[in-house]
Design an enzyme around this catalytic site. Structure first.
Site, PDB file in Angstrom:
ATOM      1  CG  HIS A  25       9.219  96.426  -8.776  1.00  0.00           C
ATOM      2  ND1 HIS A  25       9.316  97.555  -9.541  1.00  0.00           N
ATOM      3  CD2 HIS A  25       8.026  96.522  -8.134  1.00  0.00           C
ATOM      4  CE1 HIS A  25       8.230  98.305  -9.382  1.00  0.00           C
ATOM      5  NE2 HIS A  25       7.436  97.694  -8.519  1.00  0.00           N
ATOM      6  CG  ASP A  38      17.592 101.330 -16.822  1.00  0.00           C
ATOM      7  OD1 ASP A  38      17.266 101.270 -18.019  1.00  0.00           O
ATOM      8  OD2 ASP A  38      16.926 101.916 -15.952  1.00  0.00           O
ATOM      9  CB  ALA A  58      16.646  87.383 -24.503  1.00  0.00           C
ATOM     10  CD  GLN A  70       9.226 105.615 -16.216  1.00  0.00           C
ATOM     11  OE1 GLN A  70       8.840 105.854 -15.073  1.00  0.00           O
ATOM     12  NE2 GLN A  70      10.263 104.854 -16.474  1.00  0.00           N
ATOM     13  CG  HIS A 116       1.519 101.766  -9.733  1.00  0.00           C
ATOM     14  ND1 HIS A 116       1.394 100.715  -8.839  1.00  0.00           N
ATOM     15  CD2 HIS A 116       2.856 102.007  -9.820  1.00  0.00           C
ATOM     16  CE1 HIS A 116       2.593 100.343  -8.414  1.00  0.00           C
ATOM     17  NE2 HIS A 116       3.493 101.112  -8.995  1.00  0.00           N
ATOM     18  CG  PHE A 161      13.609 110.248 -11.333  1.00  0.00           C
ATOM     19  CD1 PHE A 161      14.838 109.753 -10.924  1.00  0.00           C
ATOM     20  CD2 PHE A 161      12.595 110.356 -10.383  1.00  0.00           C
ATOM     21  CE1 PHE A 161      15.050 109.387  -9.598  1.00  0.00           C
ATOM     22  CE2 PHE A 161      12.801 109.990  -9.064  1.00  0.00           C
ATOM     23  CZ  PHE A 161      14.030 109.503  -8.673  1.00  0.00           C
ATOM     24  CB  SER A 214      -1.397  99.585  -6.832  1.00  0.00           C
ATOM     25  OG  SER A 214      -1.144 100.149  -8.097  1.00  0.00           O
ATOM     26  CE  LYS A 228       6.988  94.749 -21.630  1.00  0.00           C
ATOM     27  NZ  LYS A 228       7.618  95.875 -20.895  1.00  0.00           N
ATOM     28  NE  ARG A 272      16.626  96.331 -20.736  1.00  0.00           N
ATOM     29  CZ  ARG A 272      16.888  97.341 -21.558  1.00  0.00           C
ATOM     30  NH1 ARG A 272      16.733  97.174 -22.854  1.00  0.00           N
ATOM     31  NH2 ARG A 272      17.277  98.512 -21.095  1.00  0.00           N
ATOM     32  CB  THR A 327      11.746  99.465  -6.693  1.00  0.00           C
ATOM     33  OG1 THR A 327      12.410  99.999  -5.546  1.00  0.00           O
ATOM     34  CG2 THR A 327      10.569 100.336  -7.071  1.00  0.00           C
ATOM     35  CD  GLU A 381       7.738 101.918  -7.962  1.00  0.00           C
ATOM     36  OE1 GLU A 381       7.284 101.488  -9.035  1.00  0.00           O
ATOM     37  OE2 GLU A 381       8.691 102.725  -7.893  1.00  0.00           O
TER      38      GLU A 381
END
Ligand code: FAD
Length: 304
Positions: free
Chosen positions: A80, A112, A129, A182, A272, A222, A18, A171, A110, A51, A20
């Site tokens: 995303h 940053d 949350a 990551q 990915h 990064f 896949s 999750k 979530r 993204t 991104e």
């Protein structure tokens, strides 16, 4: 060797990939993204993800890119979505818009803090949350496929792996069906993490996120923000090449080739790729994994 003596199917070896992409800011970047999509689409990815800029800053552009992928290609887009700095109602309306547009896969994150990585995370007073809460919210809206993040070297905010794995479990229990990691450069970290994930009763695929090192300085930057370790041997390989993009590309190809080959030898079949909207290196790595363009396979079959 005659065509008949070649294997009947391209040697895909059960490998699934896949890709991104990030949403383009300018017409020129848009053109570059589409060149990249057109080059990689024939590799028949399981999905392509787009993204979402920090704090939803690319909300419209992400949506437009996902929509164009839906309208103009046969690819399955995954959007995303982050929940930081947004109320539940705002996030839910994005999710409902995606459902109405025909999107069936969301990468739920979530995000940053807008003050930057390292700043304390504070949920929006009327927002979700955390990522687990977001997953439950998405699940309540539609029967989406939901992917989430995973951190082989743990997230920088996690005091320990146990808390990191608790969040991943929450999750998955909330309805996510795949974790995407990551990026990492030390495969042993990935396998160590995978062992911990399985020991915690988490059974979903944990797909390695592969970042080809197109720009070593940028990757170092990064990495320092997301807690990925840059091993000395990697720095050594790119040493002295700041002004030599041609050699850098060759080294980047060699580094990525070694990484995916080893992952594959150790049993991994799903990858990915963080393409950074550059196709050629990713295309080459996929070729190495045995992933061939579908038309070529079709043409080949016809020839046989
Ligand atoms: P979570 O899964 O909620 O948390 C990550 C980790 O932080 C947890 O494992 C947990 O241990 C720890 N943690 C969280 N809260 C606490 C707490 N209160 N106390 C202690 N520990 C805590 N960012 C974007 O802005 N847009 C994108 O499109 C995007 N795509 C990504 C895709 C992938 C595959 C990955 C791996 C990351 C992506 N990110 C993106 C980055 C992501 O938003 C950041 O890493 C962010 O800091 C965490 O989001 P999350 O969903 O991983 O958070």
């Amino acid at each position: 060797m005659s065509a008949l003596s070649l294997p009947a199917a391209a040697p895909r070896r059960g490998v699934r990939v896949s890709f991104e992409f990030f949403p383009p800011k300018t017409d020129q970047m848009e053109e570059k993204l589409w060149t990249c999509v057109e080059r990689l689409a024939p590799l028949d990815p399981s999905f392509v993800s787009v993204t979402y800029g920090a704090g939803g800053t690319t909300r419209e552009r992400t949506h437009a890119t996902v929509q164009r992928i839906l309208n103009e290609t046969g690819l399955k887009p995954a959007a995303h979505l982050t929940c930081i700095d947004a109320s539940r109602e705002e996030v839910d309306s994005v999710v409902r818009d995606y459902w109405a547009a025909g999107v069936r896969h969301i990468v739920a994150l979530r995000g940053d803090p807008s003050e930057g990585v390292g700043a304390a995370y504070r949920p929006h007073p009327e927002g979700y949350a955390n990522a687990a809460d977001l997953v439950r919210g998405i699940r309540a809206i539609g029967d989406f496929e939901i992917s989430v993040s995973a951190y082989p070297e743990k997230h920088p905010e996690s005091p320990n792996f146990a808390m990191d794995l608790d969040m991943l479990k929450a999750k998955i229990d909330g309805g996510a069906t795949r974790a995407i990691t990551q990026f990492f450069f030390v495969n042993d970290y990935y396998f160590r993490y995978l062992d911990m994930v399985r020991a915690n009763g988490i059974e979903v695929p944990v797909v390695p996120g592969i970042l080809p090192v197109l720009n070593f300085r940028q990757v170092t930057n990064f990495a320092s923000r997301c807690g990925a370790h840059i091993p000395p041997w990697l720095a050594e390989r790119f040493d002295g090449l700041d002004d030599d993009p041609g050699t850098r590309r060759l080294i980047a190809a060699a580094v990525a080739a070694e990484q995916v080959t080893e992952l594959m030898e150790r049993g991994i079949r799903e990858f990915h790729f963080y393409t950074m909207n550059h196709a050629n290196l990713v295309f080459a790595i996929c070729h190495l994994l045995g992933v061939r363009p579908v038309q070529e396979k079709a043409g080949f079959a016809a020839a046989v």
